[in-house]
Design an enzyme around this catalytic site. Structure first.
Site, PDB file in Angstrom:
ATOM      1  N   GLY A  55      40.239  47.941  45.718  1.00 43.00           N
ATOM      2  CA  GLY A  55      39.485  48.808  44.812  1.00 43.00           C
ATOM      3  C   GLY A  55      40.155  50.176  44.858  1.00 43.00           C
ATOM      4  N   GLN A 204      36.655  38.539  43.301  1.00 40.82           N
ATOM      5  CA  GLN A 204      35.971  39.768  43.744  1.00 40.82           C
ATOM      6  C   GLN A 204      34.559  39.871  43.161  1.00 40.82           C
ATOM      7  OE1 GLN A 204      39.101  39.610  42.659  1.00 40.82           O
ATOM      8  NE2 GLN A 204      40.432  41.133  43.574  1.00 40.82           N
ATOM      9  N   ASP A 245      42.012  50.850  37.414  1.00 46.95           N
ATOM     10  CA  ASP A 245      43.032  51.157  38.424  1.00 46.95           C
ATOM     11  C   ASP A 245      43.967  52.255  37.959  1.00 46.95           C
ATOM     12  OD1 ASP A 245      42.084  48.253  38.959  1.00 46.95           O
ATOM     13  OD2 ASP A 245      42.968  49.029  40.816  1.00 46.95           O
ATOM     14  N   LYS A 256      41.301  45.015  36.586  1.00 45.21           N
ATOM     15  CA  LYS A 256      41.473  43.631  37.052  1.00 45.21           C
ATOM     16  C   LYS A 256      41.739  42.680  35.886  1.00 45.21           C
ATOM     17  CE  LYS A 256      41.639  42.428  40.310  1.00 45.21           C
ATOM     18  NZ  LYS A 256      42.984  42.260  40.940  1.00 45.21           N
TER      19      LYS A 256
END
Ligand code: MRU
Length: 364
Positions: A55, A204, A245, A256
């Protein structure tokens, strides 16, 4: 047996007395909650690469604590020798994962502490590095809470919210980014109904997001990645909240793998997609999504990992990018700690950074 709730653990912590970075090993969740202490550069690099800590914001804070601990071990009073070794360790940690900009953002910020204090004795520079890393953790908590406050203005009680991957407390130091509006709403009686994509291949969403939300008493339903169109078509989703990200200057967003699929489907069903982005994840030096390096991961994560036996023929070709880019025109808003940026992002993101520079606008 461990009776503590997962939400009572710190995702990333500094144990200075024992020269250790302490993390929850997230690869073991939800089955086992194990804290691990990392001391060496190799251990820290491996933990980031293997997603024991993952993360974007959590990676950033882990790297800050990590580089402080590695700097502390440099035995010299000579600034030039210290700085050269610091740079080596920094470059090494920075090579662990390429897409989340928080890694280089945090390490660069730590390097600036060295550069700006180069006239001080090395021992004092080390103290300043420690203080900066602790500040970054505190800031992350404050920033996530602010994102939660702004995000909460975009939804109403009883809404259905879909999220992808884990942009939760386990990806940050508290609250998460995409989950921050959900947790604040939970405290205020909003009764959201959350759909968590399982998030292939490393799961996740299943292992971390549904675990966190369920442990917090949130009404969460786990779905496979290929079910988002169904829940949206059924009218069960009022908004999508995801993390990121790296956000490029034009608003294109790497998150993701699968996020762009969700965003494309959401457009079809007129569901707004909000990217929850601390300014530490917005990279104004990256013009567009095409300029973002996408991490490629090993094939066994798709074929074998998390399964009792291989789920694909041995030797089959595998494509395993860890992230994809969601085009900015699919994004209804980018929720930062300084407010919500809207199209045209090239301008609105610049305004967000102007607010940051002026020290204005962050939610209390
Ligand atoms: O590969 P991961 O688990 O590090 O990917 C995490 C994500 O894609 C998150 O959505 C992103 O880092 C935001 S975390 C607040």
């Amino acid at each position: 047996m461990n009776e503590r709730n997962i939400m009572d653990y710190e995702t990333v912590a500094l144990d200075d007395a024992n020269n250790a970075l302490v993390i929850i090993d997230q690869t073991l969740l939800p089955g086992r909650t194990e804290l691990i202490s990392l001391h060496t550069a190799q251990e820290i690099w491996d933990a980031i690469y293997l997603l024991k800590v993952r993360g974007a914001p959590a990676i950033g804070v882990a790297a800050a604590f990590g580089i402080y601990l590695l700097a502390k071990q440099i035995q010299t009073d000579d600034y030039a020798v210290f700085y050269e070794e610091f740079r080596k360790q920094k470059d090494y940690l920075n090579s662990a994962r390429p897409t989340a900009v928080n890694l280089s953002w945090a390490l660069n910020r730590m390097e600036q502490v060295c550069v700006q204090n180069q006239d001080l004795p090395v021992a004092e520079i080390k103290d300043k590095l420690k203080a900066e890393s602790i500040l970054m953790k505190e800031e992350d908590i404050h920033v996530c809470k602010a994102i939660g406050e702004y995000g909460l203005t975009l939804v109403k009680p009883g809404d259905g919210i879909l999220t992808h991957c884990n942009a939760g407390q386990l990806a940050t130091c508290k609250y998460g980014t995409a989950t921050a509006p959900i947790y604040l709403g939970q405290e205020r009686g909003y009764h959201f109904r959350v759909f968590a994509d399982e998030t292939r291949p490393l799961l996740q969403g299943a292992r971390l997001t549904s675990y966190e939300l369920y442990s917090s008493g949130v009404d969460v339903t786990l779905i496979c990645d290929n079910m988002s169109a169904t829940v949206m078509r059924n009218g069960w989703v009022n908004a999508v909240f995801v993390g990121c990200d790296r956000v490029a200057a034009n608003g294109d967003t790497a998150n993701k793998i699968g996020t762009s699929v969700v965003a494309t489907v959401a457009k079809r069903y007129h569901v707004p997609v909000y990217i929850c982005a601390p300014t530490s994840t917005i990279d104004m030096n990256t013009p567009t999504g095409a300029d973002i390096t996408i991490e490629q991961r090993p094939a066994h994560e798709v074929t074998d990992m998390w399964y009792e036996k291989p789920m694909a023929p041995a030797g089959v070709k595998v494509f395993n990018p860890a992230f994809d880019v969601t085009d900015h025109d699919l994004i209804a808003g980018i929720v930062t700690e300084y407010g919500i940026a809207r199209e045209p992002y090239t301008e609105s993101l610049r305004e967000i950074f102007a607010l940051k520079k002026a020290g204005k606008g962050i939610c209390p």
